[in-house]
Design a protein around this motif. Structure first.
Motif, PDB file in Angstrom:
ATOM      1  N   UNK A  70       0.815  -1.211   0.000  1.00  0.00           N
ATOM      2  CA  UNK A  70       0.000   0.000   0.000  1.00  0.00           C
ATOM      3  C   UNK A  70       0.845   1.256   0.000  1.00  0.00           C
ATOM      4  N   UNK A  71       1.936   1.226   0.754  1.00  0.00           N
ATOM      5  CA  UNK A  71       2.854   2.360   0.780  1.00  0.00           C
ATOM      6  C   UNK A  71       3.520   2.550  -0.578  1.00  0.00           C
ATOM      7  N   UNK A  72       3.867   1.457  -1.231  1.00  0.00           N
ATOM      8  CA  UNK A  72       4.466   1.543  -2.560  1.00  0.00           C
ATOM      9  C   UNK A  72       3.464   2.118  -3.560  1.00  0.00           C
ATOM     10  N   UNK A  73       2.212   1.709  -3.476  1.00  0.00           N
ATOM     11  CA  UNK A  73       1.187   2.240  -4.367  1.00  0.00           C
ATOM     12  C   UNK A  73       0.986   3.740  -4.141  1.00  0.00           C
ATOM     13  N   UNK A  74       0.922   4.154  -2.895  1.00  0.00           N
ATOM     14  CA  UNK A  74       0.752   5.577  -2.585  1.00  0.00           C
ATOM     15  C   UNK A  74       1.951   6.389  -3.064  1.00  0.00           C
ATOM     16  N   UNK A  75       3.138   5.847  -2.924  1.00  0.00           N
ATOM     17  CA  UNK A  75       4.343   6.547  -3.357  1.00  0.00           C
ATOM     18  C   UNK A  75       4.372   6.696  -4.872  1.00  0.00           C
ATOM     19  N   UNK A  76       3.967   5.672  -5.580  1.00  0.00           N
ATOM     20  CA  UNK A  76       3.935   5.728  -7.049  1.00  0.00           C
ATOM     21  C   UNK A  76       2.879   6.708  -7.540  1.00  0.00           C
ATOM     22  N   UNK A  77       1.742   6.766  -6.876  1.00  0.00           N
ATOM     23  CA  UNK A  77       0.706   7.719  -7.270  1.00  0.00           C
ATOM     24  C   UNK A  77       1.195   9.145  -7.082  1.00  0.00           C
ATOM     25  N   UNK A  78       1.830   9.423  -5.934  1.00  0.00           N
ATOM     26  CA  UNK A  78       2.346  10.779  -5.710  1.00  0.00           C
ATOM     27  C   UNK A  78       3.480  11.103  -6.676  1.00  0.00           C
ATOM     28  N   UNK A  79       4.308  10.117  -7.009  1.00  0.00           N
ATOM     29  CA  UNK A  79       5.390  10.344  -7.976  1.00  0.00           C
ATOM     30  C   UNK A  79       4.815  10.747  -9.329  1.00  0.00           C
ATOM     31  N   UNK A  80       3.800  10.021  -9.790  1.00  0.00           N
ATOM     32  CA  UNK A  80       3.218  10.321 -11.093  1.00  0.00           C
ATOM     33  C   UNK A  80       2.448  11.640 -11.088  1.00  0.00           C
ATOM     34  N   UNK A  81       1.838  11.986  -9.974  1.00  0.00           N
ATOM     35  CA  UNK A  81       1.158  13.275  -9.891  1.00  0.00           C
ATOM     36  C   UNK A  81       2.152  14.433  -9.917  1.00  0.00           C
ATOM     37  N   UNK A  82       3.302  14.265  -9.259  1.00  0.00           N
ATOM     38  CA  UNK A  82       4.325  15.308  -9.254  1.00  0.00           C
ATOM     39  C   UNK A  82       4.963  15.480 -10.623  1.00  0.00           C
ATOM     40  N   UNK A  83       5.144  14.387 -11.348  1.00  0.00           N
ATOM     41  CA  UNK A  83       5.840  14.420 -12.630  1.00  0.00           C
ATOM     42  C   UNK A  83       4.882  14.384 -13.818  1.00  0.00           C
ATOM     43  N   UNK A  84       3.645  14.662 -13.578  1.00  0.00           N
ATOM     44  CA  UNK A  84       2.635  14.641 -14.642  1.00  0.00           C
ATOM     45  C   UNK A  84       2.892  15.736 -15.663  1.00  0.00           C
ATOM     46  N   UNK A  85       3.228  16.948 -15.227  1.00  0.00           N
ATOM     47  CA  UNK A  85       3.448  18.068 -16.134  1.00  0.00           C
ATOM     48  C   UNK A  85       4.684  17.845 -17.008  1.00  0.00           C
TER      49      UNK A  85
END
Length: 130
Positions: free
Chosen positions: A109-124
């Motif tokens: 779950x922590x890995x999933x949350x970290x990946x979601x935040x990573x992709x949201x930060x690097x979306x632009x």
């Protein structure tokens, strides 16, 4: 893009911090069984994640070399989950089974949350490259 080893190292740091908080909860709250179960589950979950990282690196190496790809070690990870549950069942006065199972899933779950935040930060930056 980060490799799996970097993600694993970041996860270890976060999980060790969480384990330190859980040890405090185990020692200073009236629910030591729940915290002990969470600790047991997280330790086995971290071991499972380490096995996954190691197998994925081996899988990647064999694909680049062009040799036959090995399995990803699902059986070993499943067996360690069963071992964590067996420990919790055999010592019910020390470990809570439900907390142990929840603890097994916390690293994922922590890995999933970290990946979601990573992709949201690097979306632009990803949209600019296209």
């Amino acid at each position: 893009m980060e490799n799996l080893r970097q993600i694993h190292n970041r996860q270890k740091r976060a999980l060790f911090f969480l384990l330190a908080l859980l040890v405090l909860g185990w020692g200073f709250t009236p629910w030591p069984k729940v915290f002990a179960g969470l600790i047991l589950g997280i330790l086995f979950g971290l071991y499972n994640f380490w096995i996954l990282v190691r197998r994925m690196e081996k899988f990647d190496r064999t694909l680049t070399e062009g040799t036959r790809a090995p399995s990803l070690g699902s059986g070993i990870r499943f067996a360690s989950g069963v071992a964590a549950a067996a420990i919790a069942i055999s010592l019910p006065e020390t470990f809570d089974l439900i907390a142990t199972v929840i603890g097994l899933m916390i690293p994922y779950g922590l890995m999933l949350a970290e990946r979601i935040t990573y992709h949201l930060k690097h979306q632009d930056s990803g949209e600019k490259e296209r």
